[in-house]
Design an enzyme around this catalytic site. Structure first.
Site, mmCIF file in Angstrom:
data_model
loop_
_atom_site.group_PDB
_atom_site.id
_atom_site.type_symbol
_atom_site.label_atom_id
_atom_site.label_comp_id
_atom_site.label_asym_id
_atom_site.label_seq_id
_atom_site.Cartn_x
_atom_site.Cartn_y
_atom_site.Cartn_z
ATOM 1 N N HIS A 21 0.704 -1.328 -0.173
ATOM 2 C CA HIS A 21 -0.322 -0.574 0.686
ATOM 3 C C HIS A 21 0.974 1.654 -0.017
ATOM 4 O O HIS A 21 2.297 1.266 0.403
ATOM 5 C CB HIS A 21 -1.098 0.486 1.010
ATOM 6 C CG HIS A 21 -0.558 -0.090 2.832
ATOM 7 N ND1 HIS A 21 0.011 -0.476 3.240
ATOM 8 C CD2 HIS A 21 0.563 0.854 3.376
ATOM 9 C CE1 HIS A 21 0.752 -0.776 4.104
ATOM 10 N NE2 HIS A 21 0.984 0.581 5.053
ATOM 11 N N HIS A 30 4.925 5.797 -1.563
ATOM 12 C CA HIS A 30 6.184 4.602 -1.950
ATOM 13 C C HIS A 30 4.493 3.288 -1.910
ATOM 14 O O HIS A 30 4.454 3.409 -0.507
ATOM 15 C CB HIS A 30 7.178 4.647 -1.484
ATOM 16 C CG HIS A 30 7.253 4.688 -0.290
ATOM 17 N ND1 HIS A 30 7.380 5.384 0.710
ATOM 18 C CD2 HIS A 30 7.769 3.867 1.142
ATOM 19 C CE1 HIS A 30 7.387 5.027 1.967
ATOM 20 N NE2 HIS A 30 7.833 3.922 1.914
#
Length: 214
Positions: A69, A157
């Site tokens: 995620h 990220h």
């Protein structure tokens, strides 16, 4: 919806690979954070295994993340009775946000604030502005509860794998370059590292509440 907040919890670091918790678990307190969901294809996991294999040749033993995620908040502590209104606040703020494209194809090493874990991640290069706008709304919900907002100038990220301690020096130089080459040359890597951001989640303890973007 949630288990009894007064049940006492005993942590065992042997159950999670020696990881050290950033927050000591206390009754009625729930470690919570918001994130955008990334559902990888099977080929993405094959690519990750190859990257991890090359890292092992450089003496870096990585553990694959259990889920993937993009974090949209820091981990904060919510009191049990705050959880539903907090999640509802985020949901209402993001109800008109449209889905958007994300491309995360640049390998980068991250370390948590406590320097207890290092992460190999894929930095988002497309979709950064949309993620900033979502974070701005999530921050407003955090401020309602006097909680810490997200980092300034964040590097969004997808964390891929982790190891205990600060190993950033081990990744410097040829190592990270070689790992990036593995990713770049993997078949269909340009497709595997792009996805539509369609779902936002809030995880509170072991409970996950999600809602879809427009």
């Amino acid at each position: 919806m949630f288990s009894d907040p007064d049940i006492e919890y005993h942590d065992d670091i042997n159950k999670h690979g020696g990881r050290v918790r950033s927050f000591r678990h206390e009754r009625g307190n729930w470690a919570s954070y918001a994130y955008a969901v990334f559902h990888p294809r099977e080929e993405f996991l094959e690519m990750l295994e190859e990257v991890m294999s090359v890292a092992r040749k450089h003496g870096i033993i990585l553990n694959k993340m259990e889920e993937f995620h993009i974090s949209l908040s820091q981990t904060v502590i919510l009191r049990h009775h705050w959880i539903n209104p907090f999640v509802q606040s985020i949901k209402e703020r993001l109800c008109s946000v449209n889905r958007f494209l994300c491309v995360a194809d640049q390998l980068k090493v991250y370390v948590n604030k406590e320097k207890t874990r290092s992460f190999l991640g894929l930095e988002v290069v497309t979709g950064h502005q949309q993620l900033l706008e979502i974070v701005s709304e999530v921050d407003k919900s955090l401020q309602e509860f006097n909680l810490e907002t997200f980092y300034q100038n964040p590097s969004f990220h997808v964390s891929l794998a982790w190891c205990v301690g600060d190993v950033t020096k081990s990744f410097q130089g040829a190592c990270l370059q070689e790992l990036q080459k593995v990713l770049d040359e993997f078949e269909d890597s340009d497709l595997l590292t792009r996805f539509s951001a369609e779902e936002i989640c809030c995880k509170c303890g072991n409970k996950v509440m999600s809602f879809s973007l427009q």
